[in-house]
Scaffold this motif. Sequence first.
Motif, PDB file in Angstrom:
ATOM      1  N   LEU A 249       0.902  -1.202  -0.163  1.00  0.00           N
ATOM      2  CA  LEU A 249      -0.034   0.109   0.000  1.00  0.00           C
ATOM      3  C   LEU A 249       0.900   1.301  -0.226  1.00  0.00           C
ATOM      4  N   VAL A 250       1.180   1.977  -1.093  1.00  0.00           N
ATOM      5  CA  VAL A 250       1.782   3.029  -1.453  1.00  0.00           C
ATOM      6  C   VAL A 250       0.934   4.264  -1.026  1.00  0.00           C
ATOM      7  N   VAL A 251       1.736   5.327  -0.194  1.00  0.00           N
ATOM      8  CA  VAL A 251       1.018   6.491   0.058  1.00  0.00           C
ATOM      9  C   VAL A 251       1.857   7.655  -0.498  1.00  0.00           C
ATOM     10  N   ASP A 252       1.127   8.818  -0.680  1.00  0.00           N
ATOM     11  CA  ASP A 252       2.031  10.149  -0.769  1.00  0.00           C
ATOM     12  C   ASP A 252       1.881  10.672   0.381  1.00  0.00           C
ATOM     13  N   MET A 253       3.307  11.487   1.004  1.00  0.00           N
ATOM     14  CA  MET A 253       3.436  12.053   2.001  1.00  0.00           C
ATOM     15  C   MET A 253       4.369  13.336   1.874  1.00  0.00           C
ATOM     16  N   VAL A 254       4.304  14.223   2.670  1.00  0.00           N
ATOM     17  CA  VAL A 254       5.059  15.438   2.935  1.00  0.00           C
ATOM     18  C   VAL A 254       5.838  15.543   4.174  1.00  0.00           C
ATOM     19  N   PHE A 255       6.895  16.199   4.025  1.00  0.00           N
ATOM     20  CA  PHE A 255       7.611  16.657   5.145  1.00  0.00           C
ATOM     21  C   PHE A 255       8.180  17.753   5.009  1.00  0.00           C
ATOM     22  N   THR A 256       8.829  18.373   6.184  1.00  0.00           N
ATOM     23  CA  THR A 256       9.389  19.682   6.223  1.00  0.00           C
ATOM     24  C   THR A 256      10.971  19.682   6.495  1.00  0.00           C
ATOM     25  N   GLY A 257      11.243  18.688   7.109  1.00  0.00           N
ATOM     26  CA  GLY A 257      12.854  18.645   7.286  1.00  0.00           C
ATOM     27  C   GLY A 257      13.350  17.151   7.837  1.00  0.00           C
ATOM     28  N   LEU A 258      14.572  17.136   7.943  1.00  0.00           N
ATOM     29  CA  LEU A 258      15.056  15.703   8.487  1.00  0.00           C
ATOM     30  C   LEU A 258      16.396  16.012   9.499  1.00  0.00           C
ATOM     31  N   GLU A 259      16.592  15.221  10.207  1.00  0.00           N
ATOM     32  CA  GLU A 259      17.664  15.165  11.326  1.00  0.00           C
ATOM     33  C   GLU A 259      18.252  13.786  11.434  1.00  0.00           C
ATOM     34  N   PRO A 260      19.642  13.699  11.448  1.00  0.00           N
ATOM     35  CA  PRO A 260      20.262  12.405  11.763  1.00  0.00           C
ATOM     36  C   PRO A 260      19.782  11.748  13.007  1.00  0.00           C
ATOM     37  N   SER A 261      19.464  10.604  12.979  1.00  0.00           N
ATOM     38  CA  SER A 261      18.968   9.791  14.369  1.00  0.00           C
ATOM     39  C   SER A 261      19.379   8.635  14.435  1.00  0.00           C
ATOM     40  N   SER A 262      20.641   8.289  15.368  1.00  0.00           N
ATOM     41  CA  SER A 262      21.081   6.875  15.687  1.00  0.00           C
ATOM     42  C   SER A 262      20.053   5.991  16.156  1.00  0.00           C
ATOM     43  N   ARG A 263      18.862   6.535  16.698  1.00  0.00           N
ATOM     44  CA  ARG A 263      18.016   5.566  17.486  1.00  0.00           C
ATOM     45  C   ARG A 263      17.182   4.920  16.309  1.00  0.00           C
ATOM     46  N   ARG A 264      17.217   5.511  15.267  1.00  0.00           N
ATOM     47  CA  ARG A 264      16.133   4.764  14.256  1.00  0.00           C
ATOM     48  C   ARG A 264      16.825   4.178  13.031  1.00  0.00           C
ATOM     49  N   LYS A 265      16.082   3.127  12.891  1.00  0.00           N
ATOM     50  CA  LYS A 265      16.985   1.870  11.668  1.00  0.00           C
ATOM     51  C   LYS A 265      17.141   2.929  10.498  1.00  0.00           C
ATOM     52  N   SER A 266      16.349   3.802  10.009  1.00  0.00           N
ATOM     53  CA  SER A 266      16.535   4.558   8.826  1.00  0.00           C
ATOM     54  C   SER A 266      17.830   5.386   9.079  1.00  0.00           C
ATOM     55  N   GLY A 267      18.265   6.022  10.365  1.00  0.00           N
ATOM     56  CA  GLY A 267      18.945   6.773  10.632  1.00  0.00           C
ATOM     57  C   GLY A 267      18.549   8.249  10.548  1.00  0.00           C
ATOM     58  N   GLU A 313      18.910  22.054   9.225  1.00  0.00           N
ATOM     59  CA  GLU A 313      19.737  20.969   9.634  1.00  0.00           C
ATOM     60  C   GLU A 313      21.186  20.779   8.977  1.00  0.00           C
ATOM     61  N   ARG A 314      21.972  19.999   9.626  1.00  0.00           N
ATOM     62  CA  ARG A 314      23.285  19.808   9.029  1.00  0.00           C
ATOM     63  C   ARG A 314      22.893  18.580   8.155  1.00  0.00           C
ATOM     64  N   THR A 315      24.053  18.431   7.216  1.00  0.00           N
ATOM     65  CA  THR A 315      24.355  17.556   6.250  1.00  0.00           C
ATOM     66  C   THR A 315      24.173  16.055   6.779  1.00  0.00           C
ATOM     67  N   LEU A 316      23.380  15.201   6.228  1.00  0.00           N
ATOM     68  CA  LEU A 316      23.189  13.800   6.583  1.00  0.00           C
ATOM     69  C   LEU A 316      24.108  12.954   6.191  1.00  0.00           C
ATOM     70  N   PRO A 317      24.592  11.969   7.126  1.00  0.00           N
ATOM     71  CA  PRO A 317      25.740  11.017   6.797  1.00  0.00           C
ATOM     72  C   PRO A 317      24.974  10.003   5.854  1.00  0.00           C
ATOM     73  N   GLU A 318      25.504   9.351   5.383  1.00  0.00           N
ATOM     74  CA  GLU A 318      25.249   8.055   4.141  1.00  0.00           C
ATOM     75  C   GLU A 318      24.474   7.032   5.292  1.00  0.00           C
ATOM     76  N   HIS A 319      23.547   6.517   4.678  1.00  0.00           N
ATOM     77  CA  HIS A 319      22.927   5.381   5.455  1.00  0.00           C
ATOM     78  C   HIS A 319      23.499   4.064   4.968  1.00  0.00           C
ATOM     79  N   PRO A 320      23.903   3.562   6.396  1.00  0.00           N
ATOM     80  CA  PRO A 320      24.841   2.449   6.367  1.00  0.00           C
ATOM     81  C   PRO A 320      24.252   1.303   5.421  1.00  0.00           C
TER      82      PRO A 320
END
Length: 320
Positions: A249-267, A313-320
């Motif tokens: 089930l694919v959805v359309d979403m929007v967002f306003t920003g990103l932050e690095p987060s080591s607690r999340r699987k996506s980073g 926000e600062r530049t995001l590191p690459e996802h491992p």
Amino acid sequence: MTSFVELYTELDHTTSSDQRRTILEQWSASHITTPTSQPTSSLSELEVDVLCGKNKRRVHRNHLIALARTACGLPDWLFDECLTQTSDVSELVSVLLPDGTDVLPQDLPSILTIVENLAALADEERDAALVRMWRSLHRNDRFVLTRLLSGSRRAVLRRADLFPPSQPEPTATAVEEYPLKAVILYVEVGYTPAESTYTVGLRSGESIVPLTRLSARTLSDSDHVVVNNIVKSSTRERFGPVRSIDATLVVDMVFTGLEPSSRRKSGLKVLGARLCGLSPTSTLHDVATIEELQSMWNDVLSQQRSSDVVPSERTLPEHP
């Protein structure tokens, strides 16, 4: 309009602030008229709390569903289909059981006394008494009684609705939203479809990685039906109210920003995420990858720097 049950059900049938205020004005007309500088209704603090969703659970929702299944006497498949469409046991018993003629007291304190006395009974005695009440009460009274017993947090009123609308302040700058396609991985089933929450994910290699949670409130009724059907047909695991479903089930979403987060699987921690709707013509191949999202956001930050805009926000590191 003189009874709390009538007030509650009228408010439950609308999501419009203007209509809510009209209903409150009708309520006030039959009670105490207050100055315009005060709240536009004569509601007590207890009534406001209950209408705004401050309600304690007296009987577990799953137990009420099992009791309703027996009381309604429908085939299991039909009862389950009805439950899938509404997920609100209060609405279920109000619609499926024959309409009675008894009514609850007009005031909320007296209704709560009945609810507390009912909840205090031994399990078998309470269940038998509740079924008798369900079968004797008018559907609206049955609806409110079950809501109060179940501890539903559904708010039929916002505190802002108690006051005349104020002139909105002009917004200095609009916050830019960035579109994204994601896929639903988990559905946390709410008391109503609009109160459900979806965990969506993005592709990462051969896997799907959870990204963020989205409220289902923005979906249309037809979209809710689609989601409910998918949940019913493709649930893989259950964790309480959470359903793990096939990633289709694919959805359309929007967002306003990103932050690095080591607690999340996506980073990544997603800021200002909002669900726009289902994307019925999209497939899993159309879902963005974590790497694409990181690259896109770093491009946004680079453009901000080149335009002498201080990036949030600062530049995001690459996802491992």
